[in-house]
Design a protein around this motif. Structure first.
Motif, short mmCIF file in Angstrom:
data_model
loop_
_atom_site.label_atom_id
_atom_site.label_comp_id
_atom_site.label_asym_id
_atom_site.label_seq_id
_atom_site.Cartn_x
_atom_site.Cartn_y
_atom_site.Cartn_z
N GLY A 68 0.82 -1.22 0.00
CA GLY A 68 0.00 0.00 0.00
C GLY A 68 0.85 1.26 0.00
O GLY A 68 2.01 1.25 0.42
N SER A 69 0.25 2.34 -0.45
CA SER A 69 0.95 3.63 -0.54
C SER A 69 1.53 4.07 0.80
O SER A 69 2.64 4.61 0.86
CB SER A 69 0.00 4.73 -1.01
N ALA A 70 0.75 3.82 1.88
CA ALA A 70 1.17 4.32 3.18
C ALA A 70 2.49 3.69 3.64
O ALA A 70 3.22 4.27 4.44
CB ALA A 70 0.08 4.06 4.21
N VAL A 123 2.53 -6.13 -6.36
CA VAL A 123 1.50 -5.18 -6.77
C VAL A 123 1.67 -3.98 -5.87
O VAL A 123 1.47 -4.08 -4.66
CB VAL A 123 0.08 -5.77 -6.62
N SER A 124 2.11 -2.87 -6.44
CA SER A 124 2.43 -1.72 -5.59
C SER A 124 1.62 -0.48 -5.92
O SER A 124 1.51 -0.07 -7.06
CB SER A 124 3.92 -1.39 -5.71
N SER A 125 1.07 0.09 -4.89
CA SER A 125 0.47 1.41 -4.98
C SER A 125 1.58 2.42 -4.75
O SER A 125 2.72 2.05 -4.49
CB SER A 125 -0.58 1.61 -3.88
N GLY A 126 1.21 3.67 -4.81
CA GLY A 126 2.19 4.70 -4.49
C GLY A 126 2.41 5.71 -5.60
O GLY A 126 3.08 6.72 -5.42
N ALA A 127 1.85 5.41 -6.79
CA ALA A 127 2.06 6.33 -7.91
C ALA A 127 1.46 7.70 -7.61
O ALA A 127 2.13 8.73 -7.75
CB ALA A 127 1.44 5.75 -9.18
N ILE A 128 0.22 7.69 -7.16
CA ILE A 128 -0.44 8.98 -6.91
C ILE A 128 0.22 9.68 -5.73
O ILE A 128 0.53 10.88 -5.80
CB ILE A 128 -1.96 8.76 -6.67
N ALA A 129 0.53 8.91 -4.69
CA ALA A 129 1.17 9.52 -3.52
C ALA A 129 2.53 10.14 -3.87
O ALA A 129 2.85 11.25 -3.44
CB ALA A 129 1.33 8.47 -2.42
N LEU A 130 3.34 9.43 -4.68
CA LEU A 130 4.64 9.98 -5.06
C LEU A 130 4.48 11.19 -5.98
O LEU A 130 5.23 12.16 -5.88
CB LEU A 130 5.49 8.92 -5.77
N VAL A 160 3.51 -4.48 -10.53
CA VAL A 160 2.21 -4.20 -11.15
C VAL A 160 1.51 -3.05 -10.44
O VAL A 160 1.57 -2.94 -9.22
CB VAL A 160 1.30 -5.46 -11.05
N ASN A 161 0.85 -2.22 -11.21
CA ASN A 161 -0.05 -1.22 -10.62
C ASN A 161 -1.23 -1.07 -11.56
O ASN A 161 -1.20 -1.56 -12.70
CB ASN A 161 0.67 0.12 -10.42
N GLU A 162 -2.25 -0.42 -11.09
CA GLU A 162 -3.34 -0.08 -12.00
C GLU A 162 -2.84 1.02 -12.92
O GLU A 162 -2.02 1.85 -12.54
CB GLU A 162 -4.55 0.42 -11.20
N ASN A 163 -3.32 1.01 -14.17
CA ASN A 163 -2.94 2.08 -15.10
C ASN A 163 -3.78 3.32 -14.77
O ASN A 163 -4.68 3.69 -15.50
CB ASN A 163 -3.15 1.62 -16.54
N ASP A 164 -3.41 3.95 -13.65
CA ASP A 164 -4.22 5.05 -13.11
C ASP A 164 -4.37 6.21 -14.08
O ASP A 164 -5.35 6.94 -14.03
CB ASP A 164 -3.56 5.59 -11.83
N THR A 165 -3.39 6.39 -14.95
CA THR A 165 -3.39 7.56 -15.82
C THR A 165 -4.48 7.50 -16.88
O THR A 165 -4.98 8.52 -17.32
CB THR A 165 -1.99 7.72 -16.45
N GLY A 209 -10.02 0.09 -9.07
CA GLY A 209 -10.40 1.03 -8.02
C GLY A 209 -9.52 0.96 -6.80
O GLY A 209 -9.23 1.97 -6.20
N ASP A 210 -9.08 -0.21 -6.44
CA ASP A 210 -8.15 -0.31 -5.31
C ASP A 210 -7.21 -1.48 -5.57
O ASP A 210 -7.56 -2.41 -6.28
CB ASP A 210 -8.90 -0.48 -3.99
N ASN A 211 -6.03 -1.36 -4.98
CA ASN A 211 -5.01 -2.36 -5.30
C ASN A 211 -5.18 -3.68 -4.57
O ASN A 211 -4.53 -4.66 -4.91
CB ASN A 211 -3.62 -1.76 -5.09
N ASP A 212 -6.06 -3.74 -3.58
CA ASP A 212 -6.38 -5.05 -2.97
C ASP A 212 -7.06 -5.92 -4.02
O ASP A 212 -6.70 -7.08 -4.23
CB ASP A 212 -7.31 -4.89 -1.77
N LEU A 214 -4.05 7.51 2.70
CA LEU A 214 -3.28 7.44 1.45
C LEU A 214 -3.80 6.32 0.58
O LEU A 214 -3.83 6.42 -0.64
CB LEU A 214 -1.80 7.18 1.75
N SER A 215 -4.17 5.18 1.17
CA SER A 215 -4.56 4.04 0.36
C SER A 215 -6.08 3.94 0.32
O SER A 215 -6.77 4.44 1.20
CB SER A 215 -3.96 2.76 0.92
N LYS A 216 -6.56 3.26 -0.72
CA LYS A 216 -8.00 3.26 -0.95
C LYS A 216 -8.70 2.14 -0.19
O LYS A 216 -9.85 2.27 0.16
CB LYS A 216 -8.25 3.06 -2.44
N GLY A 217 -8.03 1.01 -0.01
CA GLY A 217 -8.73 -0.17 0.44
C GLY A 217 -8.89 -0.22 1.95
O GLY A 217 -7.94 -0.06 2.69
N GLY A 218 -10.10 -0.46 2.41
CA GLY A 218 -10.32 -0.76 3.81
C GLY A 218 -10.42 -2.27 3.96
O GLY A 218 -10.08 -3.01 3.04
#
Ligand code: GLU
Length: 378
Positions: free
Chosen positions: A26-28, A63-70, A148-153, A162-165, A223-227
């Motif tokens: 996760g981004s956090a 599978v890594s988040s963090g693109a938007i946060a960075l 891997v990440n979602e192609n957020d762009t 919608g979320d990386n989980d 920072l991250s979307k998934g609960g």
């Protein structure tokens, strides 16, 4: 390469002995919330964990988040909610940094990384799903660590995971992983919100019942979307496909080594193996057509080989690439179901021909097998 070990005894669901693992970050964990900077030391520890798993013969997909946060940090966008186009711009800026960070962290361990940016279509459209699966297989066969990440762009709501989980669970299914690890800001599932008196941590969930679903709160970490709710949904996707899932605290240094050492976690177990689950999935499909096989092909398939065009004597029905077809013996006896890598027209054209003749006949190169052995339920 440094010798690293993941210590700990083998127990139910332990990472040791896993063939293929997906690790969701996760981004956090990766990005400092206040400064927007990469948490380099944590990532260095994670790279050691990945290297240890690889050294033990386990395929690893991150599978890594963090693109938007960075990207937020780089563009000084603050911590308020972003408009869609701003978030997409931040992802474009952040993703290149994210990929470089992994590459730089893994290279000292002689590990090559690859970047895959996926949208929902890549797992929900069967043809794209099969292509993505084949790409994962090719990368893993060469020892590469896919990041891997979602192609957020480019992804907008209709085509988003919608979320990386959820993305991680889908990647685990596509890649045939046996374990999906969600590194989180919490050590797993509790019977009630963790700070409520009497809330109990659940180390093992064998079945995702409505009670289990009710236990999952909704909170994300900012920072991250998934609960927890998205994690339970991810667990449902993964376990139905024969992949166990584990949620554990990711913020510690070397979280996978900690998990092996018995760190607190919630394991969701799967009853089938990924191969069995995949066969069951294919076996339940309604065929769009049929392929009649010669005796040699029937024999080869019995020995676990793929079906080559050379072994096909007749093609029946109309089907597209990735669609299910009946596999029949020379006398028409049903042998099973397989996913065709060619359309019915293409199959007609190449039936009875050697794989080396596919390109000259079709005018473009294609895959050697008409039905790959992984895509059959016999
Ligand atoms: N894909 C998003 C990113 O890289 C994160 C999505 C999530 O945290 O679930 O920033």
């Amino acid at each position: 390469m440094a010798t690293l070990t993941l210590a700990g005894t083998k127990r139910v669901g332990a990472l040791a002995g896993a063939k293929r693992v997906v690790i969701k970050i996760g981004s956090a964990l990766l990005v400092d919330r206040d400064s927007g900077d990469l948490r380099v030391e944590w990532l260095t520890g994670l790279a050691e964990d990945v290297a240890a798993l690889k050294a033990a013969g386990t395929d690893v997909i991150v599978v890594s988040s963090g693109a938007i946060a960075l990207g937020r940090g780089a563009l000084s966008l603050g911590t308020d909610a972003l408009a869609l186009e701003e978030a997409q711009a931040a992802a474009a800026v952040g993703q290149i940094r994210l990929a470089r960070a992994y590459e730089e962290a893994l290279a000292p361990h002689d590990l090559i990384s690859a970047q895959l940016l996926l949208t929902l279509d890549d797992s929900s459209n069967r043809r794209r799903y099969l292509n993505t699966r084949a790409t994962f297989a090719a990368l893993l066969a060469r020892g590469v660590v896919p990041i891997v990440n979602e192609n957020d762009t480019i992804a907008t709501d209709e085509i988003r995971y919608g979320d990386n989980d959820r993305l991680a669970a889908n990647v685990a299914v596509m890649a045939g992983a046996d374990i999906c690890v969600l590194l989180s800001d919490i050590d797993g599932l509790y019977t009630a919100l963790p700070d409520t008196p009497g809330a109990r941590h659940l180390p093992l969930v064998k079945e995702i019942t409505p009670e289990i679903e009710a236990m999952a709160g909704d909170a994300g970490s900012g920072l991250s979307k998934g609960g927890m709710k998205t994690k339970i949904m991810a667990a449902r996707t993964a376990t139905a496909a024969g992949c166990a899932m584990v949620i554990t605290q990711g913020a510690v240094h070397r979280p996978l080594a900690a998990l092996q050492d018995g760190a607190s976690a919630t394991w969701f177990t799967a009853t089938l193996t990924p191969q069995q689950a995949r066969k069951a999935w294919i076996g339940a499909m309604k065929p769009k057509g049929g392929l009649r096989l010669d005796a040699g092909a029937v024999d080869a398939m019995g020995r676990g080989k793929s079906l080559l065009p050379a072994g096909v004597t007749a093609v029946d029905g109309r089907f597209g690439r990735g669609e299910p077809v009946r596999l029949e013996g020379p006398d028409g006896a049903a042998l099973g179901i397989g996913l065709s890598r060619y359309t019915s027209d293409e199959a007609q054209a190449i039936a009875g021909h050697r794989s080396s003749e596919i390109a000259p006949i079709l005018g473009y190169p294609g895959r050697a097998a008409l039905v790959h052995r992984d895509d059959m339920a016999l």
